[in-house]
Design an enzyme around this catalytic site. Structure first.
Site, short mmCIF file in Angstrom:
data_model
loop_
_atom_site.label_atom_id
_atom_site.label_comp_id
_atom_site.label_asym_id
_atom_site.label_seq_id
_atom_site.Cartn_x
_atom_site.Cartn_y
_atom_site.Cartn_z
N HIS A 1 -6.72 -8.32 -0.35
CA HIS A 1 -6.73 -7.22 0.50
C HIS A 1 -7.90 -7.21 1.60
CE1 HIS A 1 -5.95 -2.83 0.56
NE2 HIS A 1 -7.08 -2.75 1.03
N HIS B 1 -0.92 -2.69 6.12
CA HIS B 1 0.10 -1.82 6.18
C HIS B 1 1.14 -2.37 7.16
CE1 HIS B 1 -2.39 2.10 4.70
NE2 HIS B 1 -2.53 0.81 4.13
N GLU C 1 -4.07 2.22 -3.20
CA GLU C 1 -5.30 2.43 -2.55
C GLU C 1 -5.15 3.77 -1.71
OE1 GLU C 1 -7.56 0.55 -0.19
OE2 GLU C 1 -6.00 0.16 1.44
N ASN C 2 -3.90 4.06 -1.26
CA ASN C 2 -3.79 5.12 -0.19
C ASN C 2 -2.82 6.11 -0.90
OD1 ASN C 2 -3.56 2.46 1.72
ND2 ASN C 2 -5.25 3.79 2.11
N HIS D 1 -3.38 -4.25 2.61
CA HIS D 1 -4.53 -3.59 3.58
C HIS D 1 -3.99 -3.21 4.94
CE1 HIS D 1 -8.31 -2.20 5.00
NE2 HIS D 1 -8.30 -3.12 6.05
N HIS E 1 -10.35 1.49 -0.42
CA HIS E 1 -10.43 3.14 -0.62
C HIS E 1 -10.55 3.48 -1.93
CE1 HIS E 1 -9.63 4.00 3.35
NE2 HIS E 1 -8.52 3.26 3.43
N ASP F 1 0.69 -1.19 0.06
CA ASP F 1 0.06 0.20 0.00
C ASP F 1 0.81 1.47 -0.16
OD1 ASP F 1 -1.59 -2.26 0.95
OD2 ASP F 1 -3.05 -0.89 1.69
FE FE2 Z 1 -7.52 -1.18 2.40
FE FE2 Z 2 -4.29 0.50 2.66
#
Ligand code: FE2
Ligand code: FE2
Length: 276
Positions: free
Chosen positions: A151, A178, A39-40, A176, A68, A8
């Site tokens: 994820h 992290h 996604e981030n 997901h 996200h 991520d």
């Molecule tokens: Fe996520």
């Molecule tokens: Fe994430």
């Protein structure tokens, strides 16, 4: 052949280290394909078209996302038009985006990429196991190298996906949370597996966000803005080696690149002062 999945990417610091390090990492690690979970990447939530362009220009071949995915409205058309960015395969059919991608690696091998969301401690979604079976069934049979980004929050969800797909895909790698897990291995039937490949962004943080802000909200219940943190930037991911003629994984290892290491990767060699 060798594939890297980058964990991520969080905010500007995450995007910056990916853009700096990936071209050199492709050479140093002899990478044939680079996939990134982004996604981030847009200020901590979602992805924008400009970030998509930056990442792909830097050498990211395919992008996966997660819960996200739709935070930035402007990404929706791109999810329909671009062939190297995927939505979670167990999202509704009417949700924008494609359920899989087939991208060509540097060695000419076509690689299938699928993303699925877990269901434990997460927003309810369709069964990830039946969704991944359906999407794998639709994939061209000659695409033997296949990577699944799972994820999910729960390690049990991810381990179950690894066992469900062992021998049918090249790798099942988690994103997901992290947080990198130390469980990377090749499962008995040739699928590389790891619960989470970690986060690319500021590690002096709570999952990439400012510690003081998250603590304040947690302790006082007063809303604050969870700004992206700034310190201890690292690129985290996992490298999978596989045989392109069978799609079976042969090795898996974690990769961490600190900001200092990333800087050194792109530094021109300094001239040594001649000894007198
Ligand atoms: Fe996520
Ligand atoms: Fe994430």
């Amino acid at each position: 052949m060798r594939i890297l999945l980058i964990g991520d990417i969080v905010g500007k610091p995450g995007v910056k280290i990916v853009c700096q390090a990936v071209p050199a990492l492709r050479l140093r690690e002899s990478l044939d394909l680079v996939i990134a979970n982004a996604e981030n990447s847009a200020d901590g939530s979602g992805i924008s078209p400009s970030i998509y362009k930056k990442l792909t220009a830097a050498g990211v071949d395919c992008i996966t996302l997660g819960d996200h995915i739709y935070r930035r409205n402007e990404i929706r058309p791109l999810l329909e038009t671009e062939s190297n960015i995927v939505k979670p395969a167990n999202y509704p059919e009417s949700a924008p985006g494609r359920t899989s991608a087939v991208v060509t690696a540097a060695n000419g091998t076509r690689v299938g990429v699928i993303s699925v969301m877990g269901r434990v401690f997460m927003r309810p979604v369709d069964c990830p196991f039946s969704a991944v079976d359906r999407v794998l069934g639709e994939m061209p049979e000659d695409v033997l190298v296949r990577l699944v980004d799972v994820h999910a929050e729960a390690t049990s969800d991810k381990q179950l996906m690894g066992r469900h797909l062992d021998g049918r895909v090249t790798a099942v790698l988690g994103t997901h949370t992290h947080v990198t897990t130390a469980d990377e291995r090749v499962l008995p039937n040739g699928t590389a597996f790891q619960c989470d490949v970690g986060m690319t962004g500021p590690h002096e943080s709570i999952l990439g966000r400012r510690i003081d802000r998250v603590l304040e909200t947690t302790l006082t219940f007063q809303p604050t803005h969870f700004d992206v943190a700034t310190d201890d930037i690292r690129l985290c991911g996992t490298i999978v080696d596989c045989d392109p003629s069978t799609g079976k994984a042969t090795a898996i290892r974690r990769l961490v690149v600190s900001q200092a290491e990333s800087d050194a990767l792109v530094q021109p060699p300094t001239k040594e002062t001649p000894l007198m």
